[in-house]
Design a protein around this motif. Structure first.
Motif, PDB file in Angstrom:
ATOM      1  N   ASP A  69       0.820  -1.215   0.000  1.00  0.00           N
ATOM      2  CA  ASP A  69       0.000   0.000   0.000  1.00  0.00           C
ATOM      3  C   ASP A  69       0.854   1.266   0.000  1.00  0.00           C
ATOM      4  N   VAL A  77      -7.126   5.540  -2.503  1.00  0.00           N
ATOM      5  CA  VAL A  77      -6.156   6.296  -1.717  1.00  0.00           C
ATOM      6  C   VAL A  77      -4.992   5.377  -1.389  1.00  0.00           C
ATOM      7  N   GLY A  79      -2.595   4.339   1.119  1.00  0.00           N
ATOM      8  CA  GLY A  79      -2.705   4.544   2.569  1.00  0.00           C
ATOM      9  C   GLY A  79      -1.414   4.647   3.331  1.00  0.00           C
ATOM     10  N   SER A  83      -3.844   5.399   8.855  1.00  0.00           N
ATOM     11  CA  SER A  83      -5.216   5.870   8.630  1.00  0.00           C
ATOM     12  C   SER A  83      -5.252   7.390   8.516  1.00  0.00           C
ATOM     13  N   ALA A  86      -4.248   8.258   5.015  1.00  0.00           N
ATOM     14  CA  ALA A  86      -5.332   7.965   4.073  1.00  0.00           C
ATOM     15  C   ALA A  86      -6.424   9.033   4.130  1.00  0.00           C
TER      16      ALA A  86
END
Length: 586
Positions: A69, A77, A79, A83, A86
């Motif tokens: 990711d 998005v 990431g 979080s 993101a």
């Protein structure tokens, strides 16, 4: 409102207690997800239709893959394992060219995988999304930063997966999860559409189960022409690197040496102290302040880690200051770092490292080192955050990271139910050579690994067989003793001792048979051997005391009987012997 009854209160208390037990059970039990926690997003990027015959199919046709990711996929998005990241970033406007290239060559992209928070650490831990489960040994960490990609390949959810290797982010999880991991030469693969961690060290790498898949993916990503293989002529084992391994490193080197001898002959194999060589070639390393220059490998690891921290902070401090995210303590600790003045020196170290490794290996050489220190640490173990552990593992990963050379992690079976591996390094830019060598060597490495495992099993079986045979001989000796066949008993006890010299009972029992035969000297010797193995064996002291009494060593005999009483105060035989001998000397 009516007062609640005592019985009702009891049920409430019981309910709270059970809830507490259930809550604690959930906290203690680590739930293994169906996908082992490997994936953040499931998706489907399909390749174009295959060309009609007689044209050849796409080189990656039929293969599926996942990406860490950190890679952009249009409409999602990226990431970055955070979080907060993101939430504060827009959907990607286009897909990373690396992914597009793989898809256009026939592979299907099926998901994005978990990474350590901001791809910074090497453990595989992410407190926000959870640590992916190591499919080989769930009690141990998967390694990071590209943990999810390694897990997805190890669990055979995909044929291959992409990750980013900065200070070991592909090599380390490949080793811990028992799969192949390839870190190409620095800048060999375009990193457009990939979030940077430390640009001077970042390299797009990939995982695979099969060497043929590793090879095919490499040809696509590195844009390599298909030519005849150029195989290595020299293999150099870095002895001081293998000295860092925390289990029997000979298990690794034995497989490597036997494989190389079988394929290339002994003449192409040599050993060296890599730290000493680099100390003479990387002079800039001595200029780093507060470095332990007595150990060059450790100093290189520290230099690599410092460069990672400086560049990571420079890349992301503006976002951190703006968003003020909740950060992992490891990341938070570098925010106050002010070492930009050392960047030029660190870049000099990188250049000198590349020159040194290129000069050592040239076009036909391969350097052999352990990938990591051993098997993966257990989850939640102190080892994961131990400074010495991190320094030692960075001293290994820094060789390739600082020089920018290509490196491949090759699994060599399991040790204590956990994967172990070895790494091969080729000079910067010699990626095709290393991919070809890996494909050529891999089968022999696995064959020699199997031979080692079979040898271990045979040795264990021999040991078990010897122990069983020894016990059988002892039991037969006991039967002969009961039948007053004392010489036969001696012979059987002697056979038991030959098969297993570490059993106290065998010596003590033979001593009893020798006493019946009047062989007091042999009985004394056997009892002494039994006592050396077990200093609390009462029977051995009693029998040695008896032998010494018959030999006329009364003082020594009474000491044996008295010591038997210390061990067993109610022993009647010892009491009678002490009384008898004491009267003789009154």
């Amino acid at each position: 409102m009516a007062a609640s009854s005592p019985a009702a209160n009891l049920w409430v208390l019981l309910g709270l207690g059970l809830a507490g037990v259930l809550l604690m059970t959930r906290r203690l039990r680590r739930v293994i997800k169906e996908d082992f926690g490997a994936f953040i997003h499931r998706l489907e990027l399909l390749p174009p239709p295959p060309p009609p015959p007689p044209k050849a199919p796409h080189p990656l046709s039929g293969l599926c893959f996942a990406v860490a990711d950190l890679f952009d996929v249009e409409g999602l998005v990226t990431g970055f394992g955070s979080s907060d990241w993101a939430k504060s970033h827009q959907l990607a406007g286009e897909t990373s060219p690396v992914i597009s290239s793989l898809v256009s060559h026939g592979a299907s992209c099926v998901g994005k995988t978990t990474v350590d928070e901001m791809a910074f650490s090497i453990s595989g831990e992410n407190k926000q999304f959870g640590m992916p489960t190591n499919p080989v040994n769930p009690d141990r960490i998967p390694g990071g930063s590209s943990s999810g990609s390694a897990v997805a390949v190890a669990a055979q959810f995909v044929d291959f997966a992409l990750g980013v290797d900065t200070v070991g982010g592909v090599r380390i999880p490949a080793s811990y999860c028992g799969v192949l991991g390839f870190k190409p030469s620095h800048s060999a693969v375009f990193n457009i559409g990939v979030i940077p961690v430390s640009p001077s060290l970042d390299t797009i790498g990939w995982f695979a189960k099969e060497p043929s898949v590793l090879h095919k993916v490499g040809h696509v990503l590195l844009r390599l022409p298909y030519m005849n293989n150029n195989l290595p002529r020299r293999f150099i084992l870095a002895d001081d690197c293998f000295d860092l391994v925390n289990f029997q490193s000979t298990r690794l080197t034995q497989v490597v040496i036997k494989s190389i001898e079988k394929l290339f002959g002994r003449q192409g194999l040599s050993n060296m102290n890599l730290g000493n060589y680099l100390a003479s070639k990387v002079s800039s390393l001595k200029q780093l302040e507060n470095e332990n220059t007595k150990n060059t490998l450790f100093s290189l690891g520290n230099a690599m880690h410092l460069l990672q921290k400086i560049e990571f902070k420079n890349q992301h401090i503006a976002w951190i200051d703006s968003v003020k995210p909740t950060l992992d303590p490891q990341i938070k600790s570098i925010l106050s770092l002010d070492e930009n003045s050392k960047v030029e020196l660190l870049q000099s170290i990188r250049q000198e490292m590349r020159t040194a490794i290129n000069s050592l290996l040239k076009d036909d050489g391969i350097l052999v080192i352990p990938t990591v220190l051993g098997i993966a640490p257990k989850i939640n173990s102190r080892e994961i955050n131990n400074k010495d552990f991190i320094s030692r593992i960075f001293s290994l990963s820094s060789v390739s990271s600082l020089s920018g050379c290509c490196q491949v992690t090759i699994p060599l079976g399991n040790y204590e139910k956990s994967p172990v591996s070895v790494s091969l390094i080729a000079r910067h830019g010699n990626d095709r050579f290393l991919l070809d060598a890996t494909q050529f060597i891999y089968a022999t490495f696995q064959e020699e690994t199997e031979n080692l495992i079979k040898s271990d099993l045979n040795n264990n079986n021999k040991q078990i067989s010897s122990e069983d045979a020894a016990e059988s001989a002892k039991e037969k000796g006991n039967a002969a003793f009961r039948e007053k066949q004392y010489q036969k008993a001696v012979n059987l006890y002697s056979e038991a001792i030959r098969l297993n010299k570490k059993k106290t009972a065998y010596y003590s029992n033979r001593a009893a048979a020798y006493l019946e035969l009047g062989s007091y000297r042999q009985a004394e010797t056997d009892c002494t051997s039994a006592i050396e193995l077990d200093s609390k064996n009462v029977k051995a002291y009693l029998r040695r005391g008896t032998a010494r009494e018959f030999l006329g060593y009364y003082k020594e005999a009474i000491e044996d009987f008295k010591y038997a009483l210390v061990l067993e105060p109610t022993n009647k035989t010892a009491h009678l012997a002490v009384d008898r001998l004491s009267k003789l000397f009154q």
